[in-house]
Design a protein around this motif. Structure first.
Motif, short mmCIF file in Angstrom:
data_model
loop_
_atom_site.label_atom_id
_atom_site.label_comp_id
_atom_site.label_asym_id
_atom_site.label_seq_id
_atom_site.Cartn_x
_atom_site.Cartn_y
_atom_site.Cartn_z
N PRO A 1 0.88 -0.51 -0.25
CA PRO A 1 -0.23 -0.11 -0.38
C PRO A 1 1.15 1.07 0.05
O PRO A 1 0.66 2.39 -0.37
N LEU A 2 2.35 1.30 0.09
CA LEU A 2 3.09 2.29 0.38
C LEU A 2 3.20 2.76 -1.07
O LEU A 2 4.46 3.71 -1.38
N GLY A 3 2.77 1.93 -2.14
CA GLY A 3 3.04 2.12 -3.13
C GLY A 3 2.70 3.24 -3.81
O GLY A 3 3.11 4.64 -5.36
N LYS A 4 1.47 4.21 -3.42
CA LYS A 4 1.41 5.75 -3.82
C LYS A 4 2.18 6.37 -3.15
O LYS A 4 2.19 7.15 -4.15
N VAL A 5 3.22 6.41 -2.58
CA VAL A 5 4.23 7.18 -2.12
C VAL A 5 4.59 6.99 -2.38
O VAL A 5 5.99 7.94 -3.27
N LEU A 6 5.92 6.11 -2.38
CA LEU A 6 7.29 5.48 -2.70
C LEU A 6 6.92 5.29 -3.91
O LEU A 6 7.97 5.26 -5.10
N GLY A 7 5.94 4.74 -4.92
CA GLY A 7 5.74 4.76 -6.62
C GLY A 7 6.67 6.18 -7.31
O GLY A 7 7.22 5.60 -8.58
N PRO A 8 6.16 6.77 -7.00
CA PRO A 8 5.46 8.47 -8.25
C PRO A 8 7.60 8.86 -7.40
O PRO A 8 8.19 9.48 -8.35
N ARG A 9 7.94 8.45 -6.56
CA ARG A 9 9.68 8.61 -5.69
C ARG A 9 10.54 7.87 -6.09
O ARG A 9 11.65 7.54 -6.18
N GLY A 10 10.29 6.56 -7.43
CA GLY A 10 11.44 5.60 -7.62
C GLY A 10 11.93 4.79 -7.36
O GLY A 10 13.09 4.18 -6.91
N LEU A 11 10.90 4.71 -4.94
CA LEU A 11 11.88 4.12 -4.62
C LEU A 11 11.31 2.54 -4.13
O LEU A 11 11.15 1.97 -2.58
N MET A 12 10.16 2.26 -4.21
CA MET A 12 8.96 1.32 -4.48
C MET A 12 10.21 -0.27 -4.68
O MET A 12 10.56 -0.40 -5.53
#
Length: 233
Positions: free
Chosen positions: A126-137
């Motif tokens: 579920p952290l994908g919303k925060v981490l995904g756009p920053r390339g951190l997932m």
């Protein structure tokens, strides 16, 4: 248009933009034309003969540069309690699970890489919303979802980077700092280019590595001669 300083003008005069240079020449020149007062990153841009819109032509991989990137990355290990000590001993800046997940949900992203374990991915997903756009997932393909937490952290601290081709067919990453000796820049570039070469999709036809350019944060690009690349890589 900003006026060129004397220092920048002298530096740029060393570069012939119509010329393509050998890799060892480019590794020296990229240092000479840098005019920043800080230790700028040395970047490499590789234009590939692929169509990234096609899944079978997506180029993505990881490489451990022999001399590192010159940047120490902050690592967050999202792991179970029994793995926290292993993570910290390997060099993790932060290690834990539920508390850090809550902090990330609130917008905390003071780290460069996230390492996690397959067993906790349902919580991390579920952290994908925060981490995904920053390339951190975290992603298994880049080695950031693994049970061997300690080894993964050590590799990242030593200079392991992950990369992927963008929508324009270009792979862009940093391979060092201006303060590096030219030979170290060259060796890091060779390691990176060799890795790119091994990842050539079977469906890619024609010229695979179309162009390679070295640059620093503020400098123009130094183009590398393709014929020299075939010898070097």
């Amino acid at each position: 248009m900003a006026k060129l300083t004397k220092k920048r003008k002298q530096a740029l005069e060393k570069l012939d933009r119509s010329q393509q240079y050998k890799l060892d020449e480019a590794s020296k020149l990229v240092k000479e034309i840098n005019t920043t007062s800080f230790d700028a990153s040395v970047d490499i841009d590789v234009r590939l003969g692929v169509d990234p819109r096609k899944p079978n032509q997506m180029v993505r991989g990881v490489v451990t540069l022999p001399h590192g990137t010159g940047k120490t990355k902050k690592v967050l290990a999202l792991c179970t309690a029994d793995k926290e000590e292993e993570a910290k001993a390997a060099g993790a800046d932060y290690a834990g699970l539920d508390d850090y997940i809550e902090k990330i949900k609130e917008g905390w992203v003071d780290f460069d890489v996230v390492i996690t374990m397959p067993s906790v991915m349902p919580k991390v997903g579920p952290l994908g919303k925060v981490l995904g756009p920053r390339g951190l997932m975290p992603n298994p393909k880049s080695g950031t979802v693994t049970n061997d937490i300690g080894q993964a952290i050590e590799e990242i601290k030593k200079g392991k980077i992950d990369f992927k081709v963008d929508k324009y067919g270009i792979v862009h990453t940093s391979i060092g700092k201006v303060s590096f000796e030219a030979d170290k820049i060259k060796e890091n570039a060779k390691e990176f280019l060799n890795t790119i070469k091994k990842l050539k999709p079977t469906s890619s036809k024609g010229t695979y590595i179309k162009s390679v350019t070295l640059s620093t944060t503020m400098s123009p690009g130094v183009r590398i001669d393709p014929s020299d690349l075939r010898k070097a890589v």
